[in-house]
Every structure is written in C-alpha cells, then in structure tokens.
Enzyme design. Structure first.
Site, PDB file in Angstrom:
ATOM      1  N   GLU A   1      31.454  33.657 126.369  1.00  0.00           N
ATOM      2  CA  GLU A   1      32.038  33.197 127.637  1.00  0.00           C
ATOM      3  C   GLU A   1      31.345  31.950 128.202  1.00  0.00           C
ATOM      4  O   GLU A   1      30.672  32.013 129.246  1.00  0.00           O
ATOM      5  CB  GLU A   1      31.976  34.326 128.671  1.00  0.00           C
TER       6      GLU A   1
ATOM      7  N   GLU B   1      35.985  41.854 124.356  1.00  0.00           N
ATOM      8  CA  GLU B   1      35.494  42.624 125.521  1.00  0.00           C
ATOM      9  C   GLU B   1      36.663  43.028 126.401  1.00  0.00           C
ATOM     10  O   GLU B   1      37.541  42.212 126.701  1.00  0.00           O
ATOM     11  CB  GLU B   1      34.543  41.796 126.399  1.00  0.00           C
TER      12      GLU B   1
HETATM   13  O1  IFM Z   1      28.630  42.328 131.387  1.00  0.00           O
HETATM   14  C1  IFM Z   1      29.489  41.257 131.196  1.00  0.00           C
HETATM   15  C2  IFM Z   1      29.256  40.620 129.835  1.00  0.00           C
HETATM   16  O2  IFM Z   1      27.936  40.216 129.683  1.00  0.00           O
HETATM   17  C3  IFM Z   1      30.147  39.393 129.695  1.00  0.00           C
HETATM   18  N1  IFM Z   1      31.506  39.704 129.988  1.00  0.00           N
HETATM   19  C4  IFM Z   1      31.808  40.444 131.187  1.00  0.00           C
HETATM   20  C5  IFM Z   1      30.924  41.692 131.271  1.00  0.00           C
HETATM   21  C6  IFM Z   1      31.239  42.476 132.558  1.00  0.00           C
HETATM   22  O3  IFM Z   1      30.987  41.707 133.673  1.00  0.00           O
END
Ligand code: IFM
Length: 467
Positions: free
Chosen positions: A175, A363
């Site tokens: 990200e 994710e």
């Molecule tokens: O915990 C984070 C992760 O590190 C990156 N993506 C979003 C998750 C939730 O906020």
C-alpha cells in the site's frame, strides 16, 4: 440495524486452484524490536514519541511472532490455511540500511520460510510493509532519491539470500498510498512527515522502487511471480452536485489511481490531481519508463468504500471523506463502512487496467470489538458476516470473468494496528497481549471450514448489521 444480502456460495465455486490465505506484517506481529542485531525501524522510534500511538502503545513485543513463529505456523496448519503472507523487516536484515548483513536476522526469515514449506504452507513475503530502518530515515528516508539505491541494495540482498529457497510469490510494496499519504503528508503514521514537500518526492520514489526491486528479485530466480499491493476503496460522491462529483473524482485519483496507474504504464493521474504537478520537476528523463512495472499479479487491498463531498476549506483537494459513523451506517471499529460491494467494484476497476494481469485480494478483513471471557472460544458473528459478504462479492467478480485468483484475510491474529495501537482487533485469532495466549475466534473456525474440501456452503441469507 441495516441488512446485507449474502448469495448462496461455496468454496468449490471458486475452483480448486483458488488461493486462500492470511496476511500479516513484520512490524505488526514480530516484536523483538532490538534483538539479535535488529536496529530500530521508523515505527519503533515513532511510537516512542509522545501522543503518536493510542495510549502510548508500541510494537516492541506485539505478537512475539519472532519467538513464537513455530507455534503460529502450527496454528495456521491446524486451520488448514495453505498460504501465509508476511513481510520482511529491512532493519532486521540490514541494520545499517545497506552494508553488512545481519545473519541472525536473515536466518530468522530462512527458518520461517523453511518451516512454512515443511508444513505445506506457501510463503508470500512482502519486501516492504512500512518499516524503513530509522538510520535511512535520518538521511531523508523516502524523500531522498538515494532511497532508490538503498532499495536496490536491500532487494539484491533478499534475492541473493532468500531467492533460492523455493518461494514462488513475492510482493514488493504494501500500500504505497498509505505509507506515503499517512506518513509523509498527514503525519499521523511514521515517520510523521507532513505536506507536499515530503509527500511528492516520497510518492515518486515509492513508485520507482516497485520496478527496481522487481528486477533485482527476478535476477535470482526467473520463474517466480512478483506483484505489488495497492489499497483502494470504492468512491461514491455524497450528492450528484457538480462540486461533489469533482471532489469524488479527485479522491479517486488520489486514493485509488495514484500508484497503480504509473505501474500500468499510464503515468501519475496528474490531470485529475494537478496539485501533484510538482512531481514533474523531480522526474528525470528515464523515470517515465521506469514507473511502469511488468507485474505478475496485482494485490488488491480493500476494506470499505468512501463517501466524498466537496469542502472549500480543505487546501488543494477541496474534498473530504464523510465518516461512516456520522452517517449512521454499519461500520467497523476503524469507523469504516461495511460495504461489501466495494471489493467487487474495485476488482472490476483494477481488472480494466491490464486485463492480462491476474488480481489477488491480498488483504480484506474487519476490526470489531471482541469480548473474550478467558475461555478457549470467542464469538465474533460480525466478522464472520463481514468475511462471508465480502467473499461472496469476490465470487461475483470472478463469475463475471474477472481474473481474480486468490483471497487473503487481514489478518491471522490481532496485532499492532499502527497509530491505533492494539485497540482494533482484525484477527481470526484473538490475542491476549498480557499472556500471549492465542484463541481461535469463530471467524477463524468459519474460514477454516469454508476453505476445507468438504464445506457444505453458505446459504443465501439476509444478515442484520448493527449500526
Ligand atoms: O493493518 C493494516 C495493514 O498493515 C495494511 N492494510 C490495512 C490493514 C488494516 O488497517
């Protein structure tokens, strides 16, 4: 109360090759922040500053995964999960940022990967999940163009020492929009830098690093798949007014398009975000072509959607997000709206860039309040419903011909949620941070049975969500 509909679906609808996994990250789980030669990362130092993290918490111990990884791998195995995404800690492997290798740090990742493979679990390492070595931050970090060389050195080291261990799938950055935006523009994430003078160079360098690292990894094993991951949220304008539509377009360019478009050869979306035009002054002639990366897969990371409205007093952007809690819609502990269609919309959007590149949901997950009574069980129906409704939207995308090949839950176990500390719990496994006891939540049991061969199927149902 409001409702969401979950259509009937079954793991088998995804096909036998669909990849099911869980995601984690080094700074959120490992702990052991100064052990065996590791130097501090920007999150170690940032969390020591007053007022930066919820209740002054820090990632120094976290889930103690550094010491407990063997038990945790056993847990993953017991849950029947065959794919494990984690990240490598740069400051554990190269405590000086570049220069001599810390072999104890490297050995940890060698053993972790070997242990995973021995248990029949595919390792999915991410090279960078937001934890720059502090020593490099002291030299300007992501704002210093030298970071391209530091990164090259780091990826070369990884390629050379971990590239021959049978790891098939790698991710470069986690990200980039979040670590540049929250860490270099808004300043509420490490390293706490603010403003365009920090954000724009960090953005350019992060975008350029994706391609660099990829080449370095590839040179050590040609058959591997290398992707990178992108945060995204479906954007809806608050009203159909011209001003809100313009605001939504800008938010989309910033939150969703800023990194994937250059990686796909389209350059930065400057015509919809002319405030970022200053990047052109920093770009060298070769940068335009180096922004493009031939990704083997695109990691889509989605949690919610955003409602956007025009706002005259927000400098440059003139747009703001309308908070889900204030809107009174179902939301998670992060105050993110529960809006499963967002993942479908984002898969659709990302599939249009380069339809030949497969997508993976690297994710998706939710933080809800968990009430643990000290026993070996924990009921978390909202998380189960969240996962079911989102997985069903992934299937919807797949059934419409989108090449989505996998889904990873964020996250295996409750962990250090950055500036929010340990308060939001996203895990399939509950973690009692006092004792380090792990308790599999109902969502973990559900996910485990869902991905197992003989799962019966989720019935079509309407679930009520608390606002
Ligand atoms: O915990 C984070 C992760 O590190 C990156 N993506 C979003 C998750 C939730 O906020």
């Amino acid at each position: 109360m409001s409702e969401i509909q979950i259509d009937k679906f079954n793991r088998k609808n995804f096909g036998p090759d669909f990849i099911w996994g869980v995601s984690t990250a080094a700074p959120q789980t490992e702990g052991a922040w100064n052990e065996d030669g590791k130097s501090p990362s920007i999150w170690d130092t940032f969390s020591m500053k007053k007022g930066k993290i919820f209740q002054g918490q820090n990632p120094k111990i976290a889930c103690d995964f550094y010491h407990r990884y063997r038990e945790d791998i056993q847990l993953i195995k017991n849950l029947g999960i065959k794919n494990f995404r984690f990240s490598l800690s740069w400051s554990r492997i190269l405590p000086n940022g570049t220069g001599p290798i810390n072999h104890k740090g490297l050995d940890f990742y060698k053993s972790l990967c070997d242990e995973l493979l021995e248990h029949g679990i595919e390792p999915w390492p991410t090279l960078y999940h937001w934890d720059l070595p502090q020593v490099l931050e002291d030299k300007g970090g992501w704002t210093n163009r030298e970071v391209l060389n530091w990164f090259e050195y780091y990826s070369e080291t990884i390629g050379k020492h971990l590239g021959n261990r049978g790891i098939q799938n790698w991710m470069v950055l986690n990200e980039p929009m979040v670590f540049t935006g929250a860490g270099h523009f808004l300043g509420y994430h490490a390293p706490g830098r603010r403003g365009f003078s920090n954000f724009i160079p960090a953005m350019l360098h992060a975008a350029l690093c994706t391609g660099k690292k990829k080449k370095k990894l590839r040179s050590h094993q040609s058959s591997i798949n290398i992707g990178s991951t992108y945060s995204c949220s479906f954007i809806t304008p608050r009203t159909n007014s011209e001003a809100d539509l313009i605001a939504a377009k800008k938010a989309d360019a910033l939150l969703n398009r800023l990194f994937i478009e250059p990686a796909c050869g389209l350059g930065f979306p400057l015509s919809d975000l002319n405030v970022l035009n200053k990047v052109e002054k920093l770009m060298r002639p070769e940068d335009e072509k180096n922004l493009k990366v031939d990704l083997d897969f695109i990691g889509v990371q989605n949690y919610t959607r955003e409602i956007v409205e025009s706002c005259w007093y927000v400098p440059y952007l003139k747009a703001r997000l309308v908070n889900a809690k204030k809107r009174g819609v179902p939301h998670t502990e992060m105050e993110w709206e529960v809006y499963p269609e967002s993942i479908y919309e984002m898969l659709k959007k990302f599939s249009r860039y380069r339809p030949e590149i497969p997508l993976l949901v690297t994710e998706n997950g939710a933080a809800f309040k968990d009430n643990w009574d000290g026993s070996n069980e924990l009921k978390d129906p909202l998380r189960v419903e969240y996962l079911q409704s989102h997985i069903s939207q992934v299937l919807r995308a797949k059934n419409e011909g989108i090449d989505v090949r996998g889904y990873f839950v964020w996250t295996l176990m409750d962990n250090f949620e950055w500036a929010e500390g340990y308060r939001p719990r996203f895990g399939l496994v509950y973690l009692d941070f006092e004792t380090q006891k792990r308790v599999i939540k109902d969502s973990g049991k559900w996910f485990s049975s869902f991905i197992s061969e003989n799962f019966e199927g989720v019935e079509k149902k309407i679930v009520a969500l608390e606002n």
